[in-house]
Design an enzyme around this catalytic site. Sequence first.
Site, mmCIF file in Angstrom:
data_model
loop_
_atom_site.group_PDB
_atom_site.id
_atom_site.type_symbol
_atom_site.label_atom_id
_atom_site.label_comp_id
_atom_site.label_asym_id
_atom_site.label_seq_id
_atom_site.Cartn_x
_atom_site.Cartn_y
_atom_site.Cartn_z
ATOM 1 N N HIS A 113 4.863 -68.761 114.587
ATOM 2 C CA HIS A 113 5.435 -67.427 114.835
ATOM 3 C C HIS A 113 4.848 -66.465 113.796
ATOM 4 O O HIS A 113 5.125 -66.592 112.601
ATOM 5 C CB HIS A 113 6.966 -67.503 114.755
ATOM 6 N N LEU A 114 4.054 -65.525 114.302
ATOM 7 C CA LEU A 114 3.336 -64.564 113.448
ATOM 8 C C LEU A 114 4.300 -63.835 112.504
ATOM 9 O O LEU A 114 5.400 -63.455 112.906
ATOM 10 C CB LEU A 114 2.635 -63.547 114.355
ATOM 11 N N HIS A 115 3.880 -63.633 111.267
ATOM 12 C CA HIS A 115 4.669 -62.834 110.326
ATOM 13 C C HIS A 115 3.756 -62.291 109.235
ATOM 14 O O HIS A 115 2.779 -62.928 108.864
ATOM 15 C CB HIS A 115 5.813 -63.650 109.715
ATOM 16 N N LEU A 116 4.082 -61.108 108.745
ATOM 17 C CA LEU A 116 3.369 -60.516 107.618
ATOM 18 C C LEU A 116 4.241 -60.616 106.375
ATOM 19 O O LEU A 116 5.471 -60.572 106.468
ATOM 20 C CB LEU A 116 3.050 -59.040 107.882
#
Length: 170
Positions: free
Chosen positions: A127-130
């Site tokens: 799950h993409l996250h910055l």
Amino acid sequence: MTLEQLWAGWRHEYVTAAGAAEKAGIDDGCVFCRIAAAGPPSADNAVVWRGELTLAVLNAYPYASGHLLIVPVRHLSSLDELTAAESADLWETTRKAADAIGRAYDPDGLNIGANLGRAAGAGIPRHLHLHALPRWSGDTNFMTAVAGVRVIPESLPRSWEQLHDAWPPA
Ligand SMILES: [Zn+2]
């Protein structure tokens, strides 16, 4: 004391949220999807801000006090899966996260970035996250200080309060 022990109490909240997510029929295998299903921002779920497409949540394993993760609500793992609206909102939320960190902590600098894939250091690659976190002159290096015990001088609920109060208006 390890970080695992240090934040065991807080992680209990994730477990509680996971139970609620399961009942709602949401895939609880993904911690960010569980957080996305955990309701409006509160110190309990560590979500500092939430919009329709993006949310900002405190990292349960912070490199520094005030370490935020900016996460698309939709479960996706790569930048090219983002819609144009999600992409714009992700960056706008990152900009606001940097603003809030600046106001809450008055750091010397900030790290903003993403680890894409496990080889790049992503703890949760699915799950993409910055990441957005404050830095001070002379503190340890973000990219190499990845294991073992760290001194986190502020509790997560206190960090939540700081950043929630400092979050810029819409
Ligand atoms: Zn997810």
